[in-house]
Design an enzyme around this catalytic site. Structure first.
Site, PDB file in Angstrom:
ATOM      1  N   ASP A  22       0.816  -1.220   0.000  1.00  0.00           N
ATOM      2  CA  ASP A  22       0.000   0.000   0.000  1.00  0.00           C
ATOM      3  C   ASP A  22       0.848   1.268   0.000  1.00  0.00           C
ATOM      4  O   ASP A  22       0.435   2.307   0.514  1.00  0.00           O
ATOM      5  CB  ASP A  22      -0.955   0.029   1.208  1.00  0.00           C
ATOM      6  CG  ASP A  22      -1.766  -1.244   1.303  1.00  0.00           C
ATOM      7  OD1 ASP A  22      -2.232  -1.701   0.257  1.00  0.00           O
ATOM      8  OD2 ASP A  22      -1.912  -1.782   2.413  1.00  0.00           O
ATOM      9  N   LYS A  25       2.336   2.155  -5.194  1.00  0.00           N
ATOM     10  CA  LYS A  25       3.052   1.699  -6.396  1.00  0.00           C
ATOM     11  C   LYS A  25       2.268   2.005  -7.674  1.00  0.00           C
ATOM     12  O   LYS A  25       2.836   2.441  -8.665  1.00  0.00           O
ATOM     13  CB  LYS A  25       3.320   0.195  -6.304  1.00  0.00           C
ATOM     14  CG  LYS A  25       4.264  -0.171  -5.174  1.00  0.00           C
ATOM     15  CD  LYS A  25       4.381  -1.670  -5.007  1.00  0.00           C
ATOM     16  CE  LYS A  25       3.173  -2.319  -4.393  1.00  0.00           C
ATOM     17  NZ  LYS A  25       2.916  -2.017  -2.994  1.00  0.00           N
ATOM     18  N   GLY A  49      -4.111  -4.153  -4.586  1.00  0.00           N
ATOM     19  CA  GLY A  49      -5.073  -3.141  -5.023  1.00  0.00           C
ATOM     20  C   GLY A  49      -4.286  -1.889  -5.373  1.00  0.00           C
ATOM     21  O   GLY A  49      -3.889  -1.150  -4.483  1.00  0.00           O
ATOM     22  N   HIS A  50      -3.988  -1.702  -6.640  1.00  0.00           N
ATOM     23  CA  HIS A  50      -3.170  -0.560  -7.059  1.00  0.00           C
ATOM     24  C   HIS A  50      -4.080   0.579  -7.532  1.00  0.00           C
ATOM     25  O   HIS A  50      -4.784   0.448  -8.526  1.00  0.00           O
ATOM     26  CB  HIS A  50      -2.180  -0.989  -8.152  1.00  0.00           C
ATOM     27  CG  HIS A  50      -1.114  -1.906  -7.620  1.00  0.00           C
ATOM     28  ND1 HIS A  50      -0.138  -2.465  -8.401  1.00  0.00           N
ATOM     29  CD2 HIS A  50      -0.878  -2.332  -6.356  1.00  0.00           C
ATOM     30  CE1 HIS A  50       0.653  -3.209  -7.628  1.00  0.00           C
ATOM     31  NE2 HIS A  50       0.223  -3.146  -6.397  1.00  0.00           N
ATOM     32  N   GLN A 231       2.276  -5.896  -3.190  1.00  0.00           N
ATOM     33  CA  GLN A 231       2.514  -6.012  -1.742  1.00  0.00           C
ATOM     34  C   GLN A 231       3.796  -5.235  -1.393  1.00  0.00           C
ATOM     35  O   GLN A 231       4.089  -4.258  -2.050  1.00  0.00           O
ATOM     36  CB  GLN A 231       2.602  -7.485  -1.297  1.00  0.00           C
ATOM     37  CG  GLN A 231       1.272  -8.229  -1.329  1.00  0.00           C
ATOM     38  CD  GLN A 231       0.890  -8.696  -2.699  1.00  0.00           C
ATOM     39  OE1 GLN A 231       1.665  -9.377  -3.356  1.00  0.00           O
ATOM     40  NE2 GLN A 231      -0.292  -8.357  -3.154  1.00  0.00           N
TER      41      GLN A 231
HETATM   42  P1  IMP Z   1      -2.647 -12.751   1.406  1.00  0.00           P
HETATM   43  O1  IMP Z   1      -1.518 -12.450   0.499  1.00  0.00           O
HETATM   44  O2  IMP Z   1      -3.966 -12.281   0.888  1.00  0.00           O
HETATM   45  O3  IMP Z   1      -2.690 -14.172   1.857  1.00  0.00           O
HETATM   46  O4  IMP Z   1      -2.416 -11.899   2.771  1.00  0.00           O
HETATM   47  C1  IMP Z   1      -1.280 -12.107   3.599  1.00  0.00           C
HETATM   48  C2  IMP Z   1      -0.922 -10.827   4.329  1.00  0.00           C
HETATM   49  O5  IMP Z   1      -0.459  -9.866   3.391  1.00  0.00           O
HETATM   50  C3  IMP Z   1      -2.098 -10.164   5.045  1.00  0.00           C
HETATM   51  O6  IMP Z   1      -1.603  -9.520   6.195  1.00  0.00           O
HETATM   52  C4  IMP Z   1      -2.591  -9.140   4.048  1.00  0.00           C
HETATM   53  O7  IMP Z   1      -3.256  -8.061   4.660  1.00  0.00           O
HETATM   54  C5  IMP Z   1      -1.277  -8.703   3.434  1.00  0.00           C
HETATM   55  N1  IMP Z   1      -1.435  -8.252   2.056  1.00  0.00           N
HETATM   56  C6  IMP Z   1      -1.642  -8.996   0.969  1.00  0.00           C
HETATM   57  N2  IMP Z   1      -1.711  -8.239  -0.131  1.00  0.00           N
HETATM   58  C7  IMP Z   1      -1.536  -6.983   0.272  1.00  0.00           C
HETATM   59  C8  IMP Z   1      -1.468  -5.730  -0.419  1.00  0.00           C
HETATM   60  O8  IMP Z   1      -1.560  -5.654  -1.647  1.00  0.00           O
HETATM   61  N3  IMP Z   1      -1.276  -4.639   0.359  1.00  0.00           N
HETATM   62  C9  IMP Z   1      -1.109  -4.715   1.697  1.00  0.00           C
HETATM   63  N4  IMP Z   1      -1.151  -5.846   2.389  1.00  0.00           N
HETATM   64  C10 IMP Z   1      -1.358  -6.980   1.677  1.00  0.00           C
END
Ligand code: IMP
Length: 434
Positions: A22, A25, A49-50, A231
């Site tokens: 977040d 990017k 979520g970009h 991420q």
């Molecule tokens: P997952 O990748 O959906 O399994 O989530 C694993 C961890 O990464 C969790 O704490 C999510 O909130 C975090 N996470 C996954 N994708 C994002 C992102 O795009 N932005 C911020 N946190 C993320």
């Protein structure tokens, strides 16, 4: 914006997040896209979520690279990405409503893995079974899909071209059904499958490619490639705060794996960080502020997840963690986001070290989950000016320039872009980088 960047022809530049995701990017990729011919996503999936904002429009992308709004630019979804046909179709439909036809400029790696409806169910069932120890996953099926990839059971985009795809799908779903039986979790797969197969049909009409060959060919032709991370580095499967991480390699090395580019073909590495820190989901966060200041950062920064809408945890900038991410990624220049959110704070704090097991340390230790980490702060003067109206980096308030200078000294890297608002135009270029 002046054209001050020097591109690495024959090498791919990388843009990735240095914190817990977040960082912004999507916005910066969109701003830098005019300098590149190709934008390529290398890992992650619909957990991302970009957000892009321009001409009064706000748009969130999940799987599709952030260069898609620029006509004529090639957008590639690399082999390291996991694709959910359901989310993907929604994304394409939403772009079509904005007049963007992805059929021309979007290319998908045949080696990218598919997220099945049962992957989403397994994600939800697994999280529910963990109770308070849950990861805080976005529940998009990311972990189970990558598990099937490394477990050598996964289905790939290229399998959609196979006449026996349905049989392959049914075999994997049968395995998942057995796994789901171990959880107390109610579901109705029949409700989920029609949207999946609709998405599959749409993907089959798109350009499916052997992206590793195509991308290397683009470099040979002298085309400029920008690899877009998802991420953040502190969510990396190996180097993040395990097990509170995502399931992919979010660091520069992930670009090589996720696009099929050799390490020597990586050029500039743009490391993006927020002027403060946020984290969504569970897991350690040393500088988290569970107080009015944290609330203020959340409110001013609109810190709510672009994918899940969850409130983000907020805190001060963490330099040991930032330096760790810089080391892992080989960052060559820094981009500081959301500086405008810090306007109005009398004092700003920066974590410079940690107190850990009774000692003062400068590094990120192995056990960040079970041990207490207490941040050691340096306090700095804040600024009150509204940055969102500034359009020249020279005019930034002196206190912000000191903050920037402090971070540059601490990291040994230039901050070349300062973002002062969500719009494309609120992006200040500071320095020429060779
Ligand atoms: P997952 O990748 O959906 O399994 O989530 C694993 C961890 O990464 C969790 O704490 C999510 O909130 C975090 N996470 C996954 N994708 C994002 C992102 O795009 N932005 C911020 N946190 C993320």
């Amino acid at each position: 914006m002046q054209d001050t960047f020097i591109l690495n022809t024959m090498k791919a530049d990388v843009l990735l997040g240095l914190q817990w995701g977040d960082e912004g990017k999507g916005k910066v990729v969109d701003v830098l896209t005019p300098r590149y011919d190709v934008i390529a996503r290398f890992q992650g999936g619909p957990n991302a979520g970009h957000t892009l904002e321009f001409e009064g429009i706000k748009h969130v992308l999940h799987t599709i690279p952030s260069g898609i709004f620029h006509p004529g630019k090639v957008n590639v979804i690399g082999n390291g990405v996991v694709i959910d046909p359901v989310v993907f179709k929604k994304e394409i439909d939403a772009l079509a409503q904005r007049g963007v036809d992805v059929k021309k400029n979007l290319f998908i790696s045949r080696k990218a893995h598919l997220i099945l409806p049962t992957h989403r169910l397994l994600d939800a069932a697994s999280e529910a079974s963990k109770g308070t120890a849950k990861i805080g996953s976005t529940l998009k099926g990311i972990g189970p899909a990558y598990m099937d990839k490394t477990g050598r059971n996964g289905l790939r985009i290229g399998d959609l071209e196979h006449p026996q795809f349905r049989k392959m799908y049914d075999t994997l779903v049968a395995k998942h059904t057995e796994l789901l039986a171990h959880y107390e979790y109610d579901y109705n797969l029949e409700d989920l499958e029609p949207a999946f197969f609709e998405g599959v049909e749409l993907i089959k009409q798109l350009k499916l490619i052997d992206s590793e060959y195509r991308l290397n060919q683009y470099l040979d032709e002298g085309k400029a490639i920008l690899a877009e991370g998802a991420q953040g580095s502190l969510l990396d499967i190996d180097f993040g705060s395990y097990p509170f991480v995502t399931s992919s390699h979010t660091i520069t090395a992930g670009t090589c794996i996720g696009l099929g580019l050799a390490p020597g073909k990586i050029g500039e590495v743009y490391g993006i960080f927020k002027a403060y820190c946020t984290r969504v989901g569970s897991g350690p966060f040393p500088t988290e502020l569970n107080d009015a200041t944290g609330e203020e950062l959340r409110a001013k920064g609109h810190e709510f997840g672009a994918t899940t809408g969850r409130p983000r945890r907020c805190g001060w900038l963490d330099l040991p963690a930032l330096k760790y991410a810089i080391m892992l990624n080989g960052v060559t220049q820094l981009i500081m986001m959301k500086s405008d959110v810090l306007s109005g704070f009398d004092k700003i704090k920066v974590c410079t070290q940690y107190k850990y097991r009774g000692e003062i340390i400068d590094h990120v230790p192995y056990d960040v989950v079970n041990e207490e980490i207490v941040p050691v702060y340096e306090e700095m003067k804040g600024w009150s000016e509204d940055l969102m109206v500034i359009n020249d980096a020279e005019q930034l308030p002196a206190a912000l320039l000191s903050y920037i200078d402090y971070i540059e000294q601490a990291t040994g890297l230039p901050i070349t872009i300062v973002s002062v608002g969500p719009d494309r135009k609120q992006t200040l270029i500071r320095k020429v980088v060779a």
